[in-house]
Design an enzyme around this catalytic site. Structure first.
Site, PDB file in Angstrom:
ATOM      1  CG  ASP A 262      -7.750  58.995  38.145  1.00 37.01           C
ATOM      2  OD1 ASP A 262      -8.834  59.112  37.561  1.00 37.01           O
ATOM      3  OD2 ASP A 262      -6.977  59.954  38.360  1.00 37.01           O
TER       4      ASP A 262
HETATM    5  C1  GLC Z   1      -7.934  63.305  38.239  1.00 41.67           C
HETATM    6  C2  GLC Z   1      -8.494  62.750  36.950  1.00 41.67           C
HETATM    7  C3  GLC Z   1      -7.447  62.311  35.977  1.00 41.67           C
HETATM    8  C4  GLC Z   1      -6.249  63.227  36.103  1.00 41.67           C
HETATM    9  C5  GLC Z   1      -5.633  63.017  37.471  1.00 41.67           C
HETATM   10  C6  GLC Z   1      -4.508  64.013  37.736  1.00 41.67           C
HETATM   11  O1  GLC Z   1      -8.673  62.836  39.338  1.00 41.67           O
HETATM   12  O2  GLC Z   1      -9.451  61.700  37.087  1.00 41.67           O
HETATM   13  O3  GLC Z   1      -8.014  62.363  34.676  1.00 41.67           O
HETATM   14  O4  GLC Z   1      -5.294  62.903  35.100  1.00 41.67           O
HETATM   15  O5  GLC Z   1      -6.581  63.063  38.522  1.00 41.67           O
HETATM   16  O6  GLC Z   1      -5.021  65.291  37.845  1.00 41.67           O
END
Ligand code: GLC
Length: 752
Positions: A262
């Site tokens: 993430d």
């Molecule tokens: C965020 C979210 C994830 C998302 C990523 C990019 O923190 O947890 O779901 O795809 O970062 O924005």
């Protein structure tokens, strides 16, 4: 450290003369991997948001290219309710709007995987035509508590429904030749302290609930990417867990896509890479430095580097960018908007319809209350927000549907919302990009609408509509007060409107435009009908009108229980929004630094039905304008599980669709099991009055298994199984049974 990257690229450019044209092809990945220097591999495994890889506003992250070897840079963008783009760009007069489709909780409420695949197909077309390679959706964490801020993005409290709908969504996205990303693996079930919270879960709950939906999605959807969640699980960051990312995911489930983090940058970059996390996202120079350092020191082996590089290169050769697809920047937004409306209409859940209140008479005079009627919430906030060109509202959709709206009320809410937006748009009033692109701060709070005109309004109107709306999203969990529970103004509206209209023999309809479950028992008996469109996307207000007019007969069913009290969920004993805080022996903050999943497998209906705890609206519940009868089922044991069929007949006066839910009760003895668990489901086509359709189901023995920690194996016990065919988990219409003659076991690694 930019110079490091430049030196890597420079080296590549220099090398290109000496090595001639060795260029990546789908069939020479092994040769490329062997030809890559350690430094080149390291640069491949750490993403970047540097300009050369950050193609346009809306790019969430990128994988670096390696020109020497013909490896292009590729990019990812968010979802999951549609492409999360910022529609304006410095270098173009064009706009780049995307369709805001229904949120995950609503589209899953259709219980129709084919429809889900159709919707995701349109979504994937926008990913493809806007030149994006990887789409960061579906979000599919289990609805453990009604108060998780991101539940709107996710599908259900049940792992089979969640996994099947996620698999359909993945197929739809990937039918367009782009990559879907199942996220957030695993146990990212709260937003509070999400990047550090340690989810402490027993193996059985992990296997049967929190991993099971990902297992189904991977085996039935074959996603090309999986996002490891921020949180820890049983003491270790998921993205650094060999058990989760290699042993379970790859060795047991056969996952062959790419694994990415993430979007953060934890210290343990190298630990993550060694655990099987192929791609650091979005990636930064410190992480690249750590990776290069580890390569120099040999703390990551060449074999580990090559293993991860293979996964990344397999992803890259699958991308439109590698295939040099000439994307149009012009997806068919019109047809996608029509599809978004159709999907929402097929998914809206009708919770109540007393005395045939709905559908409304054509041309009826309506008084519409609630700021949500104007400030209609299409999608929640955060990375899951979508910037639609226009979000339809109830004033527009009800007017276009031919209803005659009380103009004073409509004008009041319109002016109030316009003023609120104008105020917020004043330069500096807020972070514009966060407001427009992520939706933070956008929700207009409920005004204390003057109700002195109520008697007059009630005299003129035929029916009152009250819209209750909520917004929620990434980064924060919801609270009980004024969020899960009604606000004082919501309550006042419902009570005063109901008293006035009922005194005049007129009906009251409530529309729940919400991102997560709210309290319902205290007010549901004050009104005559309740529709639940959740957050239904940019055309959702039109879908609500389609149901109100009867143009669409509602067929959605709840994917999460509406409890009498949120505290009835056993998870409430360990969830941040509830008061039970405290310090652990190590001085860690309960539900903040760590969360005990003490309820184990007893999530949602598994708890409520087994322990006979009353609920407001049960899992799988949803009304129709017609009625259905189920035949006596045919249930047969097979060599591997059972098959079943049941015939559904429309016994009402209008056409409609019925979702049949197949629950199984295992024989008693051995492991304690829920009284019934969803094992299959199906949706009829639209049945005309009197028409029948037979639905058939095949359930393999493995799907009947419970996880036996003592022997670290899935176990399908021998004995007599009951099969219940339900219109909800509590409304069982037919039952059959079959026998499993010999217990079956499937051993797994004793990990976690
Ligand atoms: C965020 C979210 C994830 C998302 C990523 C990019 O923190 O947890 O779901 O795809 O970062 O924005």
């Amino acid at each position: 450290m930019i110079k490091k990257v430049l030196s890597v690229i420079a080296m590549s450019l220099v090398a290109v003369m000496s090595f001639g044209q060795l260029r990546l092809r789908p069939d020479n990945i092994e040769e490329i991997v062997k030809a890559m220097t350690d430094e080149e591999i390291a640069s491949l495994l750490v993403g970047s948001k540097e300009p050369e890889f950050y193609f346009f506003e809306g790019t969430a992250a990128g994988v670096r290219g390696i020109p020497r070897l013909g490896i292009p840079a590729t990019i990812s963008c968010d979802g999951p309710a549609g492409l999360h783009f910022y529609p304006l760009r410095d270098n173009s007069d064009d706009t780049f709007y995307c369709t805001a489709f229904p949120v995950g909780t609503l589209s899953a409420s259709s219980w129709d995987p084919d429809l889900m695949e159709l919707m995701a197909g349109a979504m994937g077309d926008e990913v493809h035509e806007y030149g994006v390679d990887m789409f960061l959706g579906p979000g599919m964490n289990i609805h453990r508590s009604p108060l998780c801020g991101r539940n709107f993005e996710y599908f259900s409290e049940d792992p089979v429904l969640s996994g099947r709908m996620a698999a359909a969504y993945v197929r739809g996205i990937q039918n367009n030749g782009v990559t879907a990303t199942v996220k957030h693996y695993a146990a990212n079930n709260q937003e509070t302290n999400r990047t550090e919270n340690d989810a402490r879960i027993d193996q059985r709950a992990l296997r049967e609930i929190y991993l099971k939906n990902f297992e189904i999605a991977i085996k039935e959807g074959h996603p090309g990417a999986l996002m490891a969640s921020y949180n820890k699980l049983n003491g270790e960051y998921v993205q650094q867990s060999f058990d989760l990312l290699t042993t379970v995911l790859r060795d047991e489930w056969g996952y062959d896509g790419v694994v990415l983090t993430d979007h953060g940058a934890k210290e343990g970059t190298v630990k993550a890479a060694k655990a099987g996390c192929d791609l650091m996202q979005p990636g930064n120079e410190e992480e690249l430095e750590r990776m290069l350092d580890a390569v120099k020191k040999g703390t990551i082996t060449r074999a580990e580097l090559e293993r991860n590089a293979r996964h990344v290169l397999r992803y890259i050769v699958s991308t439109p960018r590698f295939q040099e697809y000439k994307f149009s920047n012009d997806p068919d937004l019109k047809s996608h908007a029509e599809l978004a409306r159709k999907v929402a209409g097929e998914s809206i859940v009708m919770l109540k319809n007393e005395g045939g209140t709905l559908p409304l008479r054509a041309g009826a005079k309506l008084a519409v209350y609630g700021v949500g009627s104007e400030d209609f919430v299409a999608v929640g906030i955060g990375s899951g927000h979508v910037v639609a060109k226009h979000v339809a509202n109830m004033r527009e959709s009800l007017t276009d549907a031919g209803f005659e709206l009380n103009q004073d009320l409509a004008g009041y809410y319109k002016a109030y919302v316009e003023l609120d937006h104008a105020t917020k748009r004043v330069a500096g009033a807020m972070d514009w990009l966060m407001y427009e692109s992520w939706g933070y701060g956008k929700k207009v709070s409920e005004p204390d609408v003057p109700l002195n005109q109520l008697p007059q309004q009630a005299a003129e109107a035929d029916v009152a509509i009250v819209v209750i709306s909520r917004d929620a999203g990434e980064g924060n969990d919801r609270s009980m007060i004024d969020d899960y529970e009604l606000t004082a103004r919501d309550r006042k509206l419902i009570r005063l409107v109901s008293d006035e209209y009922h005194a005049k023999g007129k009906k009251v309809v409530v529309i729940l435009n919400i991102g997560g479950v709210i309290e319902s028992v205290s007010w549901k008996n004050l009104v005559d009908a309740i529709l639940l469109p959740w957050q239904p996307g940019q055309e959702g207000a039109y879908a609500v009108a389609d149901v109100l007019t009867g143009k669409v007969n509602p067929s959605g069913k709840l994917t999460m229980t509406f409890p009498v009290d949120a505290l009835d969920h056993p998870s409430s004993a360990n969830f941040p929004a509830f008061p039970q805080r405290g310090e652990s022996e190590e001085g860690l903050r309960k539900n903040i630094d760590y969360t005990e999943y003490a309820e184990g497998i007893w999530v949602g209906y598994r708890h409520f039905t087994t322990r006979e705890v009353p609920v407001s609206y049960p899992f799988g519940y949803g009304l129709s304008y017609t009625t259905f009868q189920y035949s006596k089922p045919v249930v047969k044991a097979t060599a591997d599980g059972f098959t079943a069929s049941v015939t559904v007949t429309n016994t009402g006066s209008v056409a409609g669709k019925e979702v049949v839910e197949v629950y199984v009760s295992a024989p008693s003895g051995g492991l304690e099991k829920p009284s019934r668990e969803l094992k299959a489901f199906g949706k009829t086509k639209s049945l005309a009055p009197g028409e029948s359709q037979s639905l058939s189901f095949t359930v393999p023995a493995f799907d009947l298994a419970s996880f036996n920690e003592a022997v670290s194996a899935w176990e399908t016990a021998a004995g007599k199984y009951q099969v219940h065919f339900g219109s909800s988990v509590e409304d069982i219409r037919a039952t059959g049974s079959f026998k499993v003659k010999k217990a079956r076991f499937w051993e797994v690694h004793n990990v976690l």
